[in-house]
Design a protein around this motif. Sequence first.
Motif, PDB file in Angstrom:
ATOM      1  N   LYS A   1      95.140  91.379  67.072  1.00 21.43           N
ATOM      2  CA  LYS A   1      95.528  92.510  67.589  1.00 21.43           C
ATOM      3  C   LYS A   1      94.651  93.332  68.732  1.00 21.43           C
ATOM      4  CE  LYS A   1      97.835  93.436  63.269  1.00 21.43           C
ATOM      5  NZ  LYS A   1      99.243  92.882  63.649  1.00 21.43           N
ATOM      6  N   GLY A   2      95.446  94.024  69.809  1.00 22.75           N
ATOM      7  CA  GLY A   2      94.490  94.591  70.736  1.00 22.75           C
ATOM      8  C   GLY A   2      93.911  93.609  71.860  1.00 22.75           C
ATOM      9  N   ARG A   3      94.049  92.316  71.812  1.00 23.63           N
ATOM     10  CA  ARG A   3      93.651  91.201  72.652  1.00 23.63           C
ATOM     11  C   ARG A   3      94.811  90.832  73.518  1.00 23.63           C
ATOM     12  NH1 ARG A   3      88.222  89.301  71.120  1.00 23.63           N
ATOM     13  NH2 ARG A   3      88.209  88.697  73.244  1.00 23.63           N
ATOM     14  N   LYS A   4      94.699  90.474  74.736  1.00 27.74           N
ATOM     15  CA  LYS A   4      95.420  89.677  75.622  1.00 27.74           C
ATOM     16  C   LYS A   4      95.003  88.283  75.728  1.00 27.74           C
ATOM     17  CE  LYS A   4      98.099  91.665  78.660  1.00 27.74           C
ATOM     18  NZ  LYS A   4      98.614  92.535  79.783  1.00 27.74           N
ATOM     19  N   ALA A   5      93.757  88.207  75.892  1.00 25.12           N
ATOM     20  CA  ALA A   5      93.125  86.877  76.180  1.00 25.12           C
ATOM     21  C   ALA A   5      91.618  86.828  75.684  1.00 25.12           C
ATOM     22  CB  ALA A   5      93.123  86.677  77.698  1.00 25.12           C
ATOM     23  N   PHE A   6      90.821  85.513  75.937  1.00 26.79           N
ATOM     24  CA  PHE A   6      89.736  85.522  75.503  1.00 26.79           C
ATOM     25  C   PHE A   6      88.983  85.208  76.835  1.00 26.79           C
ATOM     26  CE2 PHE A   6      91.286  84.242  71.145  1.00 26.79           C
ATOM     27  CZ  PHE A   6      90.842  85.356  70.499  1.00 26.79           C
ATOM     28  N   ILE A   7      87.675  85.757  76.979  1.00 32.65           N
ATOM     29  CA  ILE A   7      86.816  85.382  78.128  1.00 32.65           C
ATOM     30  C   ILE A   7      85.952  84.252  77.567  1.00 32.65           C
ATOM     31  CG2 ILE A   7      85.127  86.078  79.772  1.00 32.65           C
ATOM     32  CD1 ILE A   7      86.677  88.934  79.734  1.00 32.65           C
ATOM     33  N   VAL A   8      85.931  83.223  78.168  1.00 33.66           N
ATOM     34  CA  VAL A   8      84.883  82.092  77.948  1.00 33.66           C
ATOM     35  C   VAL A   8      83.859  81.902  78.756  1.00 33.66           C
ATOM     36  CG1 VAL A   8      86.493  81.176  76.088  1.00 33.66           C
ATOM     37  CG2 VAL A   8      86.651  80.278  78.336  1.00 33.66           C
ATOM     38  N   ASN A   9      82.858  81.664  78.682  1.00 34.97           N
ATOM     39  CA  ASN A   9      81.676  81.641  79.800  1.00 34.97           C
ATOM     40  C   ASN A   9      81.266  80.249  79.761  1.00 34.97           C
ATOM     41  OD1 ASN A   9      81.463  84.449  80.563  1.00 34.97           O
ATOM     42  ND2 ASN A   9      81.062  84.901  78.278  1.00 34.97           N
ATOM     43  N   ASP A  10      81.514  79.352  78.803  1.00 31.33           N
ATOM     44  CA  ASP A  10      80.840  78.001  78.699  1.00 31.33           C
ATOM     45  C   ASP A  10      81.543  77.073  78.040  1.00 31.33           C
ATOM     46  OD1 ASP A  10      79.914  78.219  76.128  1.00 31.33           O
ATOM     47  OD2 ASP A  10      78.351  79.414  76.779  1.00 31.33           O
ATOM     48  N   VAL A  11      81.314  75.805  78.099  1.00 30.48           N
ATOM     49  CA  VAL A  11      82.287  74.739  77.481  1.00 30.48           C
ATOM     50  C   VAL A  11      82.188  74.976  75.816  1.00 30.48           C
ATOM     51  CG1 VAL A  11      82.504  72.185  76.998  1.00 30.48           C
ATOM     52  CG2 VAL A  11      81.891  73.109  79.247  1.00 30.48           C
ATOM     53  N   ASP A  12      80.930  75.454  75.326  1.00 31.13           N
ATOM     54  CA  ASP A  12      80.929  75.465  73.952  1.00 31.13           C
ATOM     55  C   ASP A  12      81.938  76.590  73.478  1.00 31.13           C
ATOM     56  OD1 ASP A  12      78.995  73.499  73.502  1.00 31.13           O
ATOM     57  OD2 ASP A  12      77.450  74.765  73.751  1.00 31.13           O
ATOM     58  N   GLU A  13      82.012  77.971  74.196  1.00 34.10           N
ATOM     59  CA  GLU A  13      82.707  78.679  73.840  1.00 34.10           C
ATOM     60  C   GLU A  13      84.113  78.519  74.173  1.00 34.10           C
ATOM     61  OE1 GLU A  13      82.808  83.753  74.538  1.00 34.10           O
ATOM     62  OE2 GLU A  13      81.696  82.318  76.026  1.00 34.10           O
ATOM     63  N   LEU A  14      84.493  77.750  75.252  1.00 32.20           N
ATOM     64  CA  LEU A  14      85.744  77.107  75.359  1.00 32.20           C
ATOM     65  C   LEU A  14      86.429  76.543  73.972  1.00 32.20           C
ATOM     66  CD1 LEU A  14      88.480  77.094  77.188  1.00 32.20           C
ATOM     67  CD2 LEU A  14      87.072  74.787  78.119  1.00 32.20           C
ATOM     68  N   THR A  15      85.768  75.685  73.661  1.00 30.37           N
ATOM     69  CA  THR A  15      85.848  74.444  72.521  1.00 30.37           C
ATOM     70  C   THR A  15      86.136  75.490  71.398  1.00 30.37           C
ATOM     71  OG1 THR A  15      84.577  72.903  73.688  1.00 30.37           O
ATOM     72  CG2 THR A  15      85.226  72.662  71.199  1.00 30.37           C
ATOM     73  N   ARG A  16      85.206  76.363  71.092  1.00 32.94           N
ATOM     74  CA  ARG A  16      85.496  77.115  69.701  1.00 32.94           C
ATOM     75  C   ARG A  16      86.505  78.017  69.902  1.00 32.94           C
ATOM     76  NH1 ARG A  16      83.692  82.325  68.719  1.00 32.94           N
ATOM     77  NH2 ARG A  16      82.406  82.310  70.519  1.00 32.94           N
ATOM     78  N   ARG A  17      86.929  78.537  70.990  1.00 30.39           N
ATOM     79  CA  ARG A  17      87.989  79.499  71.067  1.00 30.39           C
ATOM     80  C   ARG A  17      89.378  78.814  70.975  1.00 30.39           C
ATOM     81  NH1 ARG A  17      87.332  84.737  69.322  1.00 30.39           N
ATOM     82  NH2 ARG A  17      86.119  85.969  70.613  1.00 30.39           N
TER      83      ARG A  17
END
Length: 202
Positions: free
Chosen positions: A14-30
């Motif tokens: 809720k309240g989110r339209k997307a996730f900002i990811v800054n690296d491969v690890d964050e991308l994989t986690r999200r």
Amino acid sequence: LKPVHSNRFAKRFKGRKAFIVNDVDELTRRHAETAEHGLEMIATEIIPGPDDRLCSYYGYLDENGRSLVHVTKRKIRQFPRGFGLGSLEITDHAPDVAALAHGFFQSMGLRGLANVEFKRDPRDERLKLIEVNHRFTASNELVRRAGVDLAQLAYARLAGIALPSVDDYRLGLTMWNPLRDLRSVALAAREDLWSLPRSVRT
């Protein structure tokens, strides 16, 4: 990361339209987090620049691919910034936006009502695709009050009755969401991106 089905994503986050990811690890986690909920996601580039570079086109293509209406508008502010809903928007006349959008719809073979949003990239001043909606959007009332009733047009086409006039629309008409805009301005002011004197000058 943006969702393929925004309505499903909004129910879970809720309240989110997307996730900002800054690296491969964050991308994989999200990606793993959203996959757990059966959500499909798309990795997209973030186009830099302020929200007032976001511009949209509304059209309706008949069975021959001829557009029955051309309406453009742009955001002045949105909340949350970067990935939010418009808090202050204005109708305008942007021929390059209309031409690019119409060509894009025709190349897709799209028919009926559609909206596309671009962002004018400050790095090269080119319009970059943000999203396409083959439906009514939250700004439909702005378009209607400007003089183009998209719902009436869609109904008339389906019912086979006389089409409403869609030859012209009011420029400079704004749609304002006070509460959402106050939050947008407050956030920008805290980050020294907005001040009343600066806003009045521009």
